[in-house]
Design an enzyme around this catalytic site. Structure first.
Site, PDB file in Angstrom:
ATOM      1  N   ALA A 187     -12.056  -9.327   1.062  1.00 44.00           N
ATOM      2  CA  ALA A 187     -12.515  -8.279   1.670  1.00 44.00           C
ATOM      3  C   ALA A 187     -11.284  -7.376   2.247  1.00 44.00           C
ATOM      4  O   ALA A 187     -10.438  -7.910   2.554  1.00 44.00           O
ATOM      5  CB  ALA A 187     -13.595  -8.622   2.687  1.00 44.00           C
ATOM      6  N   GLY A 239     -12.162  -0.026  -5.474  1.00 38.34           N
ATOM      7  CA  GLY A 239     -11.371   0.640  -4.895  1.00 38.34           C
ATOM      8  C   GLY A 239     -10.636   1.745  -5.834  1.00 38.34           C
ATOM      9  O   GLY A 239     -11.422   2.323  -6.372  1.00 38.34           O
ATOM     10  N   SER A 240      -9.361   1.889  -5.470  1.00 41.10           N
ATOM     11  CA  SER A 240      -8.712   3.244  -6.206  1.00 41.10           C
ATOM     12  C   SER A 240      -8.574   2.920  -7.657  1.00 41.10           C
ATOM     13  O   SER A 240      -8.459   1.850  -8.245  1.00 41.10           O
ATOM     14  CB  SER A 240      -7.474   3.531  -5.625  1.00 41.10           C
ATOM     15  OG  SER A 240      -6.591   2.448  -5.600  1.00 41.10           O
ATOM     16  N   GLU A 261     -15.008  -0.882 -10.018  1.00 43.45           N
ATOM     17  CA  GLU A 261     -15.764   0.343  -9.519  1.00 43.45           C
ATOM     18  C   GLU A 261     -14.923   1.147  -8.643  1.00 43.45           C
ATOM     19  O   GLU A 261     -14.642   0.869  -7.669  1.00 43.45           O
ATOM     20  CB  GLU A 261     -17.068  -0.207  -8.633  1.00 43.45           C
ATOM     21  CG  GLU A 261     -18.016   0.904  -8.376  1.00 43.45           C
ATOM     22  CD  GLU A 261     -17.747   1.750  -7.136  1.00 43.45           C
ATOM     23  OE1 GLU A 261     -17.171   2.794  -7.512  1.00 43.45           O
ATOM     24  OE2 GLU A 261     -18.214   1.464  -6.014  1.00 43.45           O
ATOM     25  N   CYS A 295     -17.079   7.018  -2.753  1.00 41.57           N
ATOM     26  CA  CYS A 295     -16.533   7.164  -4.024  1.00 41.57           C
ATOM     27  C   CYS A 295     -17.292   8.052  -4.532  1.00 41.57           C
ATOM     28  O   CYS A 295     -17.200   8.917  -5.719  1.00 41.57           O
ATOM     29  CB  CYS A 295     -16.336   5.989  -4.940  1.00 41.57           C
ATOM     30  SG  CYS A 295     -17.737   4.846  -4.649  1.00 41.57           S
ATOM     31  N   GLU A 392      -8.553  12.887  -5.502  1.00 39.97           N
ATOM     32  CA  GLU A 392      -9.952  12.525  -4.778  1.00 39.97           C
ATOM     33  C   GLU A 392      -9.815  12.755  -3.214  1.00 39.97           C
ATOM     34  O   GLU A 392      -8.792  11.970  -2.641  1.00 39.97           O
ATOM     35  CB  GLU A 392     -10.549  11.153  -4.979  1.00 39.97           C
ATOM     36  CG  GLU A 392     -11.671  10.796  -4.479  1.00 39.97           C
ATOM     37  CD  GLU A 392     -11.991   9.064  -4.826  1.00 39.97           C
ATOM     38  OE1 GLU A 392     -13.184   8.891  -4.504  1.00 39.97           O
ATOM     39  OE2 GLU A 392     -10.833   8.466  -5.085  1.00 39.97           O
TER      40      GLU A 392
HETATM   41  P1  NAD Z   1      -5.265   1.580  -2.018  1.00 38.60           P
HETATM   42  O1  NAD Z   1      -5.246   2.057  -3.502  1.00 38.60           O
HETATM   43  O2  NAD Z   1      -3.948   1.385  -1.309  1.00 38.60           O
HETATM   44  O3  NAD Z   1      -6.300   0.558  -1.602  1.00 38.60           O
HETATM   45  C1  NAD Z   1      -7.668   0.565  -2.331  1.00 38.60           C
HETATM   46  C2  NAD Z   1      -8.379  -0.933  -2.060  1.00 38.60           C
HETATM   47  O4  NAD Z   1      -7.610  -1.822  -2.767  1.00 38.60           O
HETATM   48  C3  NAD Z   1      -7.886  -1.335  -0.545  1.00 38.60           C
HETATM   49  O5  NAD Z   1      -9.168  -2.120  -0.215  1.00 38.60           O
HETATM   50  C4  NAD Z   1      -6.787  -2.608  -0.937  1.00 38.60           C
HETATM   51  O6  NAD Z   1      -6.833  -3.406   0.016  1.00 38.60           O
HETATM   52  C5  NAD Z   1      -7.061  -2.755  -2.210  1.00 38.60           C
HETATM   53  N1  NAD Z   1      -5.852  -3.201  -3.024  1.00 38.60           N
HETATM   54  C6  NAD Z   1      -4.496  -2.381  -2.959  1.00 38.60           C
HETATM   55  N2  NAD Z   1      -3.681  -2.990  -3.827  1.00 38.60           N
HETATM   56  C7  NAD Z   1      -4.376  -4.180  -4.135  1.00 38.60           C
HETATM   57  C8  NAD Z   1      -3.975  -5.262  -5.131  1.00 38.60           C
HETATM   58  N3  NAD Z   1      -2.803  -5.181  -5.727  1.00 38.60           N
HETATM   59  N4  NAD Z   1      -4.901  -6.188  -5.330  1.00 38.60           N
HETATM   60  C9  NAD Z   1      -6.092  -6.273  -4.899  1.00 38.60           C
HETATM   61  N5  NAD Z   1      -6.693  -5.195  -3.915  1.00 38.60           N
HETATM   62  C10 NAD Z   1      -5.566  -4.328  -3.762  1.00 38.60           C
HETATM   63  O7  NAD Z   1      -5.790   2.945  -1.254  1.00 38.60           O
HETATM   64  P2  NAD Z   1      -6.349   3.300   0.142  1.00 38.60           P
HETATM   65  O8  NAD Z   1      -5.566   4.098   0.853  1.00 38.60           O
HETATM   66  O9  NAD Z   1      -6.815   2.223   0.709  1.00 38.60           O
HETATM   67  O10 NAD Z   1      -7.599   4.343  -0.293  1.00 38.60           O
HETATM   68  C11 NAD Z   1      -7.004   5.405  -1.071  1.00 38.60           C
HETATM   69  C12 NAD Z   1      -8.080   5.780  -2.154  1.00 38.60           C
HETATM   70  O11 NAD Z   1      -8.419   4.517  -3.016  1.00 38.60           O
HETATM   71  C13 NAD Z   1      -9.047   6.438  -1.808  1.00 38.60           C
HETATM   72  O12 NAD Z   1      -8.598   8.040  -1.804  1.00 38.60           O
HETATM   73  C14 NAD Z   1      -9.969   6.271  -2.952  1.00 38.60           C
HETATM   74  O13 NAD Z   1      -9.764   6.960  -4.058  1.00 38.60           O
HETATM   75  C15 NAD Z   1      -9.820   4.878  -3.207  1.00 38.60           C
HETATM   76  N6  NAD Z   1     -10.731   4.196  -2.462  1.00 38.60           N
HETATM   77  C16 NAD Z   1     -11.969   3.996  -3.224  1.00 38.60           C
HETATM   78  C17 NAD Z   1     -13.003   3.272  -2.857  1.00 38.60           C
HETATM   79  C18 NAD Z   1     -14.374   3.077  -3.652  1.00 38.60           C
HETATM   80  O14 NAD Z   1     -15.351   2.832  -3.068  1.00 38.60           O
HETATM   81  N7  NAD Z   1     -14.521   3.384  -4.940  1.00 38.60           N
HETATM   82  C19 NAD Z   1     -13.124   2.714  -1.753  1.00 38.60           C
HETATM   83  C20 NAD Z   1     -11.745   2.674  -0.899  1.00 38.60           C
HETATM   84  C21 NAD Z   1     -10.655   3.456  -1.548  1.00 38.60           C
END
Ligand code: NAD
Length: 489
Positions: A187, A239-240, A261, A295, A392
């Protein structure tokens, strides 16, 4: 190092107002050195999140393998009973969990409470559906029996983000456990309490050790360890899009199926026959959810020219009444954004759009005090070349732009690589049919803003990902089909 006996007890131990965060490996609560957790309302540290070592991760993989051996052979009715007991415990603890989510994530307590209860509903649906993971019998020639069995895929490696500390883990834990899989959940390190409370409820409900493991640490190091690990048979990530593509690539190299997702940039098409006041009021209300850090947040309001000015006026009027402040203040409609990255990104996208000619209806300038506070911001006449129309925003930033026809609106909506949620307002059956047929999204809501409930599948198309969470489709993703062909005579 495992925790003391008191720490194994029901209630999460606390220092100050926030729980002591532990990992869960093989039924043991594990301490480890880690990193600070910040309160986004103040920027102050409120706790520490432990970081897993490779040794912890190897233990989690071994524990999950043992947990899977037990859980897959647990009768579906018994699985459902344990899962429903965990849900009951979460409901009993809702006020504590909601407060902890507000402290770590920032949203108003009422929204945290709603998130916890939504997480309960998601798990409850999966738990009851666990008893209905049916296979098939396929008609065959005499003496032959073809059956299709739905089997749990095995150990799942799951990764959840910081925006929904409880309901995002609930989606993945609920689906995996209902199907008979074991799960290792990584998490968010920024918002770890929601997942820890959920894991604690499952332990207290009698889930066999190892069926659910919870780790935190360096995200890239953990995904780099777990995804190739031979014990792991499925990867699920929220995530992203950027990170999702990296993880899907790694999973592909190791022939592991994935549920992705990812990001969205939801269009809201307001047709010429819609009531602009109703659409604007519902739009502002939907954008308040999690301060737009969702999202499926409505983002690009694409409004027909016939109702454009009325919509803009109504959106501005209602948007100016939104109160932004600490999530602990019951008068706040939105809290701070969750971290400094979001604050910087929202400011950059707003400034860029204004430089390119967008009109500020409300907000736009963050508060100067400590913490990560960005106001509810709405921009009208946003040109299509503004960065925010492609990136986004993931925060309380609404973009309003004009369309000459429904066809133009659909073309603009579909012009991005994202395809998660879409929304539309119309009273016309013809428009509704056209929108249903032509919008490139995984979830479309017409005349409202609820893109998915527990019973319906949720997920994207294009760069927003693949696989589904929720509904029978979601549960199916945690199973594989085994065909058994039996010649009996
Ligand atoms: P980020 O891309 O750094 O991280 C997004 C998520 O991925 C975080 O929870 C992070 O812990 C995880 N993560 C990052 N690198 C990883 C890896 N190599 N392996 C496993 N997990 C990893 O971005 P951020 O600054 O936390 O959020 C920015 C963007 O992420 C937002 O603008 C949005 O577009 C997207 N986001 C989407 C959702 C969603 O519900 N789809 C949720 C959170 C963030």
């Amino acid at each position: 190092m495992s925790a003391t006996l008191e720490e194994q007890a029901t209630a999460a131990p606390r220092t100050g107002g926030y729980p002591v965060i532990r990992m869960l490996i093989g039924g043991e609560w594990i301490k480890a050195p880690g990193a600070p957790i910040l309160d986004p309302a103040t920027g102050d540290a409120i706790g520490t999140v432990p970081h897993a070592t490779p040794g912890h991760l190897e233990s989690a993989a071994a524990a999950a393998a043992r947990g899977f051996a037990v859980w897959r052979r647990t009768a579906p009715a018994e699985r459902a009973r344990i899962m429903l007991r965990a849900v009951q415990l979460v409901r009993e603890r809702v006020e504590t969990i909601a407060m902890d989510i507000t402290l770590e994530q920032g949203k108003p307590v009422a929204q945290s409470r709603a998130e916890v209860l939504r997480g309960c509903d998601l798990i409850e649906w999966d738990a009851t559906e666990a008893r209905r993971v049916y296979g098939r019998v396929i008609p065959a020639e005499p003496g032959m029996r073809h059956t299709v069995l739905r089997e749990p895929v095995g150990v799942v490696a799951a990764f959840t983000p910081w925006n929904f500390p409880m309901s995002s883990p609930a989606r993945k834990i609920g689906g995996a456990l209902a199907a008979g899989c074991a799960i290792i959940l990584k998490a968010s390190e920024e918002t770890p309490a929601g997942a820890m409370h959920l894991a604690r409820a499952f332990c207290d409900a009698g889930l066999p050790a190892g069926a659910l493991n919870l780790v935190f640490g360096d995200p890239a190091a953990i995904s780099g360890f777990l995804i190739p690990h031979p014990v792991v048979r499925l990867v699920t990530f929220t995530g992203s899009t950027v990170v999702g593509k990296q993880l899907a690539g790694l999973a592909g190299t190791h022939m592991k199926p994935v549920i992705m997702e990812l990001g969205g940039h939801a269009p809201v098409i307001v047709c010429d026959d819609a009531d602009p006041q109703v659409a604007a009021a519902a739009g502002v209300q939907a954008k308040l959810n999690n301060g737009g850090q969702v999202c499926v947040a409505p983002t690009r309001f694409i409004v027909h020219k016939a109702v454009y000015e009325a919509f803009v006026q109504a959106y501005a009027q209602i948007g100016r009444t939104v109160r932004q402040g600490s999530g602990l203040d019951p008068h706040s409609d939105i809290g701070p954004v969750a971290n400094a990255r979001r604050l910087q990104s929202l400011q950059r996208l707003t400034d860029d759009a204004v430089r390119r000619g967008a009109r500020v209806l409300c907000g736009g300038v963050p508060r100067a005090d400590a913490g990560f506070h960005f106001p509810f911001t709405a921009l009208a006449d946003v040109p299509t070349d503004a960065l925010a129309m492609r990136e986004e925003p993931f925060g309380p930033l609404s973009l309003i732009t004009r369309a000459d026809s429904i066809e133009d609106a659909i073309a603009l909506a579909n012009s991005l690589p994202y395809g998660l949620a879409g929304y539309a307002f119309t009273e016309s059956a013809r428009n509704a049919r056209l929108l249903s047929d032509e919008l490139e999204v995984g979830n479309l809501a017409i005349n409202h803003f609820v893109s998915a409930v527990s019973e319906t599948p949720f997920g994207g198309v294009k760069d927003s990902g693949y696989g589904r969470e929720g509904g029978t489709e979601g549960l199916e993703c945690y199973t594989h089909a085994k065909s058994v062909s039996h010649l009996t005579s």
